[in-house]
Design a protein around this motif. Structure first.
Motif, PDB file in Angstrom:
ATOM      1  N   UNK A   1      -4.620  15.163  -5.313  1.00 43.84           N
ATOM      2  CA  UNK A   1      -5.836  15.331  -4.523  1.00 43.84           C
ATOM      3  C   UNK A   1      -6.250  14.003  -3.884  1.00 43.84           C
ATOM      4  N   UNK A   2      -6.132  12.920  -4.619  1.00 46.55           N
ATOM      5  CA  UNK A   2      -6.455  11.580  -4.134  1.00 46.55           C
ATOM      6  C   UNK A   2      -5.560  11.235  -2.945  1.00 46.55           C
ATOM      7  N   UNK A   3      -4.252  11.453  -3.110  1.00 45.73           N
ATOM      8  CA  UNK A   3      -3.305  11.175  -2.032  1.00 45.73           C
ATOM      9  C   UNK A   3      -3.621  12.013  -0.800  1.00 45.73           C
ATOM     10  N   UNK A  33       9.410  23.569   5.037  1.00 51.79           N
ATOM     11  CA  UNK A  33       8.644  24.061   3.892  1.00 51.79           C
ATOM     12  C   UNK A  33       8.693  23.177   2.657  1.00 51.79           C
ATOM     13  N   UNK A  34       8.904  21.888   2.825  1.00 53.66           N
ATOM     14  CA  UNK A  34       9.054  20.956   1.705  1.00 53.66           C
ATOM     15  C   UNK A  34       7.770  20.148   1.531  1.00 53.66           C
ATOM     16  N   UNK A  35       6.885  20.592   0.641  1.00 53.25           N
ATOM     17  CA  UNK A  35       5.588  19.941   0.457  1.00 53.25           C
ATOM     18  C   UNK A  35       5.732  18.492  -0.003  1.00 53.25           C
ATOM     19  N   UNK A  36       6.588  18.238  -0.984  1.00 49.50           N
ATOM     20  CA  UNK A  36       6.780  16.855  -1.441  1.00 49.50           C
ATOM     21  C   UNK A  36       7.359  15.995  -0.323  1.00 49.50           C
ATOM     22  N   UNK A  37       8.297  16.558   0.419  1.00 48.38           N
ATOM     23  CA  UNK A  37       8.872  15.840   1.554  1.00 48.38           C
ATOM     24  C   UNK A  37       7.824  15.537   2.614  1.00 48.38           C
ATOM     25  N   UNK A  38       6.891  16.456   2.807  1.00 43.59           N
ATOM     26  CA  UNK A  38       5.815  16.240   3.784  1.00 43.59           C
ATOM     27  C   UNK A  38       4.895  15.111   3.353  1.00 43.59           C
ATOM     28  N   UNK A  39       4.584  15.072   2.076  1.00 43.51           N
ATOM     29  CA  UNK A  39       3.746  13.961   1.585  1.00 43.51           C
ATOM     30  C   UNK A  39       4.445  12.633   1.851  1.00 43.51           C
ATOM     31  N   UNK A  40       5.727  12.577   1.567  1.00 40.08           N
ATOM     32  CA  UNK A  40       6.490  11.337   1.799  1.00 40.08           C
ATOM     33  C   UNK A  40       6.586  11.013   3.297  1.00 40.08           C
ATOM     34  N   UNK A  41       6.788  12.039   4.119  1.00 42.65           N
ATOM     35  CA  UNK A  41       6.844  11.818   5.573  1.00 42.65           C
ATOM     36  C   UNK A  41       5.497  11.288   6.080  1.00 42.65           C
ATOM     37  N   UNK A  70       0.848  -1.194   0.000  1.00 40.70           N
ATOM     38  CA  UNK A  70       0.000   0.000   0.000  1.00 40.70           C
ATOM     39  C   UNK A  70       0.886   1.247   0.000  1.00 40.70           C
ATOM     40  N   UNK A  71       1.980   1.209   0.745  1.00 41.51           N
ATOM     41  CA  UNK A  71       2.918   2.326   0.762  1.00 41.51           C
ATOM     42  C   UNK A  71       3.484   2.617  -0.625  1.00 41.51           C
ATOM     43  N   UNK A  72       3.759   1.570  -1.391  1.00 38.08           N
ATOM     44  CA  UNK A  72       4.240   1.751  -2.765  1.00 38.08           C
ATOM     45  C   UNK A  72       3.166   2.441  -3.606  1.00 38.08           C
ATOM     46  N   UNK A  73       1.914   2.037  -3.436  1.00 33.84           N
ATOM     47  CA  UNK A  73       0.825   2.684  -4.173  1.00 33.84           C
ATOM     48  C   UNK A  73       0.711   4.166  -3.804  1.00 33.84           C
ATOM     49  N   UNK A  74       0.810   4.459  -2.520  1.00 31.98           N
ATOM     50  CA  UNK A  74       0.725   5.844  -2.072  1.00 31.98           C
ATOM     51  C   UNK A  74       1.899   6.661  -2.612  1.00 31.98           C
ATOM     52  N   UNK A  75       3.079   6.067  -2.631  1.00 36.01           N
ATOM     53  CA  UNK A  75       4.255   6.748  -3.162  1.00 36.01           C
ATOM     54  C   UNK A  75       4.101   7.007  -4.658  1.00 36.01           C
ATOM     55  N   UNK A  76       3.466   6.087  -5.370  1.00 33.25           N
ATOM     56  CA  UNK A  76       3.205   6.312  -6.799  1.00 33.25           C
ATOM     57  C   UNK A  76       2.311   7.530  -6.999  1.00 33.25           C
ATOM     58  N   UNK A  77       1.316   7.689  -6.135  1.00 31.74           N
ATOM     59  CA  UNK A  77       0.479   8.886  -6.209  1.00 31.74           C
ATOM     60  C   UNK A  77       1.315  10.135  -5.924  1.00 31.74           C
ATOM     61  N   UNK A  78       2.204  10.046  -4.937  1.00 32.21           N
ATOM     62  CA  UNK A  78       3.059  11.189  -4.581  1.00 32.21           C
ATOM     63  C   UNK A  78       3.992  11.551  -5.727  1.00 32.21           C
ATOM     64  N   UNK A  79       4.440  10.549  -6.486  1.00 33.12           N
ATOM     65  CA  UNK A  79       5.369  10.778  -7.593  1.00 33.12           C
ATOM     66  C   UNK A  79       4.677  11.289  -8.848  1.00 33.12           C
ATOM     67  N   UNK A  80       3.376  11.154  -8.900  1.00 33.31           N
ATOM     68  CA  UNK A  80       2.625  11.545 -10.090  1.00 33.31           C
ATOM     69  C   UNK A  80       2.564  13.067 -10.238  1.00 33.31           C
ATOM     70  N   UNK A  81       2.564  13.519 -11.478  1.00 37.61           N
ATOM     71  CA  UNK A  81       2.419  14.953 -11.743  1.00 37.61           C
ATOM     72  C   UNK A  81       0.950  15.331 -11.948  1.00 37.61           C
TER      73      UNK A  81
END
Length: 177
Positions: A74-76, A152-160, A57-68
């Motif tokens: 919004x889904x993530x 202030x790292x939005x992408x980093x926050x999603x990953x965290x 599931x974490x891999x799926x969530x990371x795929x959403x985070x990596x998507x442009x």
């Protein structure tokens, strides 16, 4: 409030969709968007352990985070925001209520945590601060919040948040099996 233990991992692909969704709700938080993302995986794949399921599931969530894609973002964010705010007075899941009980503190600390939540959410629109408390004090958690806000790292926050969700889920799985 007693929580139902998780079924044997070997039975997960053969369970009903409703039962699989309940497993996701117990491990993560109730989220129809997580159901949409992860239920096909639970139907199609056998897992060696709940930790393996959580990692998938974490891999799926990371795929959403990596998507442009804005819709994937919004889904993530919808999935990540299923977690209650730290220090929230009303918490729907029994697991979150128990985990948040560890963070009891003074009224001043509760007010400071409320303000930090607001500051975090203003800095990272669409996100809620998610962290694996793991027995740490409210003061330690609030210092972590301040640090993450300052970065202030939005992408980093999603990953965290994804990492924290998976750590929380693994901890819950160990307690529910």
């Amino acid at each position: 409030m007693a929580v139902t233990p998780l079924p044997a991992i070997s039975t997960v692909p053969d369970l009903t969709t409703k039962d699989q969704a309940s497993i996701l709700d117990l491990l993560f938080e109730p989220s129809p968007d997580l159901h949409t993302l992860a239920l096909p995986l639970l139907h199609e794949q056998k897992f060696e352990s709940y930790n393996h399921l959580i990692a998938s599931v974490g891999v799926q969530l990371t795929s959403l985070a990596d998507s442009s894609s804005a819709s994937d973002t919004k889904w993530l964010e919808s999935i990540l925001s299923a977690h209650p705010r730290l220090g929230a007075k009303k918490v729907d899941s029994a697991q979150s209520a128990a985990e948040q009980a560890q963070l009891k503190g003074s009224d001043d600390e509760a007010e400071a945590l409320k303000k930090l939540n607001e500051e975090y959410e203003a800095k990272y629109p669409g996100l809620i601060y998610v962290v694996f408390v793991n027995g740490r004090s409210r003061q330690v958690i609030m210092e972590d919040m301040r640090k993450r806000i300052a970065e202030g790292d939005l992408e980093g926050e999603r990953r965290a948040a994804i990492k924290a969700m998976c750590e929380i889920a693994a901890d819950r799985a160990s307690k529910l099996t």
